[in-house]
Motif scaffolding. Sequence first.
Motif, short mmCIF file in Angstrom:
data_model
loop_
_atom_site.label_atom_id
_atom_site.label_comp_id
_atom_site.label_asym_id
_atom_site.label_seq_id
_atom_site.Cartn_x
_atom_site.Cartn_y
_atom_site.Cartn_z
N VAL A 121 0.84 -1.20 0.00
CA VAL A 121 0.00 0.00 0.00
C VAL A 121 0.88 1.25 0.00
O VAL A 121 0.64 2.20 -0.76
CB VAL A 121 -0.95 0.00 1.21
CG1 VAL A 121 -1.70 1.33 1.30
CG2 VAL A 121 -1.93 -1.16 1.12
N ILE A 122 1.91 1.26 0.86
CA ILE A 122 2.82 2.40 0.89
C ILE A 122 3.56 2.53 -0.43
O ILE A 122 3.77 3.65 -0.94
CB ILE A 122 3.82 2.24 2.06
CG1 ILE A 122 3.07 2.22 3.40
CG2 ILE A 122 4.85 3.36 2.04
CD1 ILE A 122 3.96 1.93 4.59
N THR A 161 2.53 1.73 -3.43
CA THR A 161 1.66 2.34 -4.45
C THR A 161 1.57 3.84 -4.29
O THR A 161 1.52 4.59 -5.28
CB THR A 161 0.25 1.72 -4.40
OG1 THR A 161 -0.30 1.89 -3.08
CG2 THR A 161 0.29 0.24 -4.73
N ARG A 162 1.56 4.32 -3.03
CA ARG A 162 1.54 5.75 -2.81
C ARG A 162 2.85 6.40 -3.24
O ARG A 162 2.86 7.49 -3.82
CB ARG A 162 1.27 6.04 -1.33
CG ARG A 162 -0.04 5.48 -0.80
CD ARG A 162 -1.23 6.03 -1.55
NE ARG A 162 -1.37 7.47 -1.36
CZ ARG A 162 -2.27 8.21 -1.97
NH1 ARG A 162 -3.11 7.63 -2.84
NH2 ARG A 162 -2.34 9.51 -1.75
N LEU A 163 3.96 5.73 -2.93
CA LEU A 163 5.25 6.26 -3.33
C LEU A 163 5.37 6.36 -4.86
O LEU A 163 5.91 7.33 -5.39
CB LEU A 163 6.38 5.39 -2.77
CG LEU A 163 6.60 5.41 -1.26
CD1 LEU A 163 7.68 4.40 -0.87
CD2 LEU A 163 7.00 6.79 -0.79
N CYS A 164 4.87 5.33 -5.54
CA CYS A 164 4.92 5.32 -7.00
C CYS A 164 4.11 6.48 -7.60
O CYS A 164 4.47 7.03 -8.65
CB CYS A 164 4.41 3.99 -7.55
SG CYS A 164 5.48 2.60 -7.18
N LYS A 165 3.02 6.82 -6.91
CA LYS A 165 2.16 7.90 -7.41
C LYS A 165 2.89 9.23 -7.44
O LYS A 165 2.66 10.07 -8.33
CB LYS A 165 0.91 7.99 -6.53
CG LYS A 165 -0.09 9.03 -7.01
CD LYS A 165 -1.34 9.03 -6.13
CE LYS A 165 -2.34 10.07 -6.62
NZ LYS A 165 -3.57 10.09 -5.77
N TYR A 166 3.79 9.42 -6.46
CA TYR A 166 4.49 10.70 -6.36
C TYR A 166 5.93 10.62 -6.86
O TYR A 166 6.61 11.64 -6.89
CB TYR A 166 4.50 11.17 -4.90
CG TYR A 166 3.11 11.46 -4.36
CD1 TYR A 166 2.42 12.61 -4.76
CD2 TYR A 166 2.48 10.58 -3.48
CE1 TYR A 166 1.14 12.86 -4.28
CE2 TYR A 166 1.22 10.83 -3.01
CZ TYR A 166 0.55 11.98 -3.40
OH TYR A 166 -0.72 12.23 -2.94
#
Length: 473
Positions: free
Chosen positions: A461-462, A464-469
């Motif tokens: 989950v973390i 996926t968030r890192l990849c977004k930014y």
Amino acid sequence: MAGLERFANKGVGSNLVTYLTDVVGMSTAAAAKSVITWNGVSFMLPLASAILADSYWDRYSTIAISSLLYVLGMVAVSTWALLRTRVPRYTWFFPLYLTSLGQGGYQPALQAFGADQLGIGDDDDTESGMTAAEEKGKVKGMFFRWWYFGMCSGSLLGNSIMSYIQDNFGWGLGFTIPTAVMALSAVAFFCCTPLYKHTQPKGKGDRTSSSCSILKVLKSIVATEPAAASKDESQDEAALRPSVGKIILGLLPIWAILLVFAVIFQQPTTFFTKQGNADEPHVRRSITVSIIMLVPMYDRMIIPLANAITGGSEGITVLQRIGVGMVLSTVAMAIAALVESWRLRRVAPAGAGDEGATPRLSIFWLLPQYVLLGVSDVFTVVGMQEFFYTQVPATMRTIGIGLYLSVFGVGGFLGALMITGIEVATARHGNSRGWFSDDPPESHLDYFYWFLALQCFISFVIFTRLCKYYSGK
């Protein structure tokens, strides 16, 4: 050559705990800690050697020097095995860590040098047009998949053949054959020297500028400014290029979150072995076999399937591949937890005599978790290789490979620390080892597997968030 190196390394390391306990005379706990420490150091050294390779040396020279150190260490290991009765026991670790020193320089430099031969690491993709860039991206992905295929093939042969020889023909021959194979790899490398493509990345035109590159990295981390323009770059191009410091700092969060996967990566050679039959070592090789089978199928089955699902034509990105592998490893740990829970419920009540021993499971119950971890390796490990290689500047490609390898080094130490912490936290009167008790009614490896599955899910989950930014290449 990478396959031969893996054959030599696994030929020594795969059966090392048995050698240390049965021949050297160490306790099981001491032998296990020694091997874990050796593996951790072996995976950490590539980062240090990569900095030297990209700052002061070149990749060819690094491979040449480290391969000689590697062979020297292997010769020393074989010699020690033959003369062990005449030398003190503590001297065993000198040749062992000499091989680590050679391996630390050999692995990252060889992979980066191999990629140089195909020109897949050049920083001129946008200048060549989108078609050329897409074609180079496909070659890049194929290179790293087949590189991992060669490594796994060598590992499988080293695990299988050398374990049999060591158990049946003696340790002297069992260590001498891997030494000869590593020497053959070094000879093959030197013989092919006239055929190599020696690249000169932009910004690395002379030794003076090269030796200052690490200082520039540290300076750019503090100042967050782009490095000075090279001879082939205008000041405007240099200003538009992100600083090396920002690139490295941008990679660190993804590097850190992948440590959880590195912990799970260790399980097949540690606690998984308690579930299966000790007389069926081929169960543990199913991971490598699944990798070898999946790599040739990747372009013909997985990419078309991904295109059909996404409606695109380029398959999935590197970060998406890493994410898929993390999901598969989460599922694998959940299956391992369910299987272990069922195994423990089969333990006969206390007082039932010899029948009260923990039952060993058939290979068919264990295959799903092993195969899933093997498939996750193809996605995550290969994705990590390509990601860290491509996201650093051309003058730091070896450091990129070193960053990838260091994930497993730090992950190994983190896994050992996690086990120690859980052991202390779950210990109680009469059961000092908590979840990891050797007494079947008291052990709860299933809880540990659920804990790892939860950790992997949270890390996904973390991630996926890192990849977004993340705004890398």
